[in-house]
Structures are given as structure tokens and as C-alpha cells.
Design a protein around this motif. Structure first.
Motif, short mmCIF file in Angstrom:
data_model
loop_
_atom_site.label_atom_id
_atom_site.label_comp_id
_atom_site.label_asym_id
_atom_site.label_seq_id
_atom_site.Cartn_x
_atom_site.Cartn_y
_atom_site.Cartn_z
N GLN A 1 0.83 -1.20 0.00
CA GLN A 1 0.00 0.00 0.00
C GLN A 1 0.86 1.25 0.00
OE1 GLN A 1 -2.84 -0.54 3.36
NE2 GLN A 1 -4.38 -0.56 1.75
N THR B 1 -10.04 2.72 0.36
CA THR B 1 -9.38 2.54 1.66
C THR B 1 -10.36 2.00 2.69
OG1 THR B 1 -8.12 3.68 3.40
CG2 THR B 1 -9.93 4.90 2.40
N GLU C 1 -4.22 5.13 4.03
CA GLU C 1 -3.39 4.19 3.28
C GLU C 1 -4.26 3.58 2.19
OE1 GLU C 1 -3.16 3.59 6.99
OE2 GLU C 1 -1.78 5.27 6.71
N ALA D 1 -4.22 1.36 -1.93
CA ALA D 1 -3.45 0.57 -2.89
C ALA D 1 -2.61 1.50 -3.76
CB ALA D 1 -4.39 -0.27 -3.75
N LYS D 2 -1.43 1.04 -4.16
CA LYS D 2 -0.51 1.88 -4.93
C LYS D 2 -1.15 2.46 -6.18
CE LYS D 2 4.02 -0.04 -3.69
NZ LYS D 2 5.27 -0.59 -4.22
#
Length: 303
Positions: free
Chosen positions: A134, A180, A201, A203-204
Motif C-alpha cells: 500500500q 481505503t 493508506e 493501494a498503490k
């Protein structure tokens, strides 16, 4: 009496110091693998650059701790540094007098921190962590304390934006987009300054999309009036939270120290209640335009 004895006779055994330092060092090693910890440290360094508040603990710091340094610190700031004692409860004047006399031996010169000047420079920083699943996002800026005339109004704005479960950031980024499990905004205070922060936070692959949605929610508060129903809900929530914060002796002590730190008294909470009841949607929009200009915010991402 127990407090006085413990205060006076602390010996700081070498073995305990070594064990605590090793434990803290190992804990920090684990923490430094987490993107949320790295992002929090990075934004602390960015917001508070060139001041003592930008310092973060390193693993090497624990290896430099000496028992003699701890003893000197205890003598300076504990045995000769007590300036205030807060008590709450059903205490007689005689008991208060005894407590004051008992603590008098620990009084010393004040070591109150000095006000510092912040650059106010905004930063956009990304720290790559290739093995992270993440990306942690921190968006924030230096703000003010309870003494500022906009503090209560901005608190209402902050709650609408991200400081309760039904907030706009939660509704959009968690409930609608599913980016999120949680996102929030909050205000923190120090003696001389405060700061505002948005934290999450994700996911990329949705990092940029999340930042864009945060920007859109802030801009929506700057351009559109908050509906009356939403504003009334937030007012009721904040008044309920204050009531909860006054429940019990420990809670009352926290309320008192929260204002005493800034040279204020409990009348602040009467002002708080009155302002929340009176605040308008127009004032909320004004606060958003005045304090949440997008280019004034630092954006830190790690992942």
C-alpha cells in the motif's frame, strides 16, 4: 506519599535501561517497515523543517543512551523542575495545602518551550518502497491553537471534512470509491502551534486518484455551502463529543489542562458550545477558502 517516594528515590537500574532500549530499538525496526510510520515521520520533517520539532528518533539513538544522562535529566526536570500540580476530586483545603507543601521540594525554574518560527513552505514528496503493498498518504499544514479566533470554526469544518465516520472523506473515498478502509482528518496542538492532517493508506495504483478526490472534497467545501441537514448533524455530533469528554474526573482534568496549557480557563468551552450552535454554512465555506488552499498543503506519500 507513594508518589513523593517514587519521585525522589528513582535509581534507573542499568539493566532496566538496557532492556528498555533494546525493546524500543526492536520495536522501531518493525515500525520502520510500515508505510504509515514512514509517511508520518516524513511529513513531520517537512512541516517542521529547520526546527527542533523536525527531529525523529533513529535506531542509533538508543545505543547512545547513558544512565548518567538520564540521571541528570531527572535531576534537572523532575527533582528541580515541577511547576504545576493538577488535582481533581473532593479534596479539602487542608489536603490541598498538604499536597502543595509536599510537592514544594520539587519546584524549580520553568523550562517552558520557546515559540518557533516555521517556514510555511509546502512540499510534495514521494518515498519509494518497492516491497510495500500500500501507499501511505499524509496531507497537512501548520495551523493554530485554541487561542486563535478561527479555531472553533475550523474545528467544525474539519469534522465535516474528515473527523467523524460520516465525514465527506469517508463517504467518498471509503464508501463510494472503495479506495481505503479508513481515512480521516484531524487537528493537533502543541504549546505554541497546531497542525492539520489528512491521513490514509490506499493501494498503490489508486494513490493519485485518492489525492485527486481529497482535493475535490476540499474544493467542494470552498465553492458550495454545506447543506443545513449535514451541518446540524455535525453540530449535534460535536456537542455530544464534548459531553462525552466531560464524563468523569479524568476527563474533566483533561478538559482543564487542555485550556490551561494556553493560558485559558474553562469558559472556553462555553464559547465552544455557543459558536457551534451559531456557526453558519457561509462561515464554513469562508474557513475552507481561508485555511485550506490546496497549494498551501504538503503532500507526502510513501509506498
Amino acid at each position: 506519599d507513594i508518589f513523593q517516594e517514587a519521585f525522589s528515590n528513582a535509581i534507573f537500574p542499568e539493566k532496566e535501561i538496557h532492556e528498555i532500549c533494546n525493546e524500543r530499538q526492536e520495536k522501531l525496526k518493525v515500525q520502520l517497515q510500515k508505510v504509515n510510520v514512514l509517511a508520518q515521520r516524513k511529513i513531520q520533517q517537512a512541516l517542521f523543517e529547520n526546527t527542533p520539532f523536525s527531529q525523529v528518533i533513529s535506531l542509533e539513538d538508543y545505543g547512545r543512551i547513558q544512565r548518567a544522562d538520564i540521571i541528570r535529566f531527572h535531576e534537572k526536570h523532575y527533582l528541580n523542575g515541577l511547576s504545576k500540580v493538577f488535582l481533581v476530586g473532593d479534596l479539602s483545603d487542608e489536603e490541598m495545602k498538604e499536597m502543595k507543601e509536599s510537592c514544594a521540594q520539587f519546584t524549580g525554574p520553568s523550562h517552558r518551550s520557546e515559540a518557533v518560527e516555521f517556514s510555511g513552505t509546502s512540499h510534495v514528496i514521494h518515498e519509494e518502497k518497492s516491497d510495500a503493498l500500500q501507499t501511505a498518504i499524509r496531507i497537512g499544514k501548520i495551523m493554530f491553537t485554541k487561542t486563535h479566533p478561527d479555531f472553533i470554526s475550523f474545528s467544525v469544518l474539519n469534522t465535516i471534512l474528515g473527523d467523524y465516520f460520516g465525514s465527506r472523506l469517508m463517504s467518498n473515498i471509503r464508501e463510494d470509491k472503495g479506495y481505503t478502509y479508513g481515512i480521516g482528518s484531524y487537528m493537533m496542538e502543541n504549546t505554541h502551534f497546531g497542525y492539520f492532517m489528512i491521513a490514509t493508506e490506499v493501494a498503490k495504483e489508486v494513490k493519485e486518484a485518492t489525492i485527486k478526490e481529497i482535493q475535490l472534497e476540499i474544493e467542494r467545501l470552498q465553492t458550495s455551502l454545506v447543506p443545513e441537514e449535514e451541518l446540524e448533524l455535525v453540530k449535534s455530533y460535536l456537542l455530544g463529543q464534548l459531553l462525552k469528554a466531560a464524563d468523569g474526573p479524568y476527563a474533566m482534568l483533561d478538559l482543564f489542562t487542555g485550556v490551561e496549557l494556553h493560558g485559558m480557563d474553562m469558559s472556553f468551552y462555553n464559547q465552544y458550545i455557543q459558536k457551534i450552535q451559531e456557526i453558519t454554512a457561509e462561515e464554513i465555506r469562508e474557513m475552507a477558502c481561508k485555511h485550506l488552499e490546496w497549494k498551501s498543503l504538503s503532500i507526502i506519500t510513501v509506498g
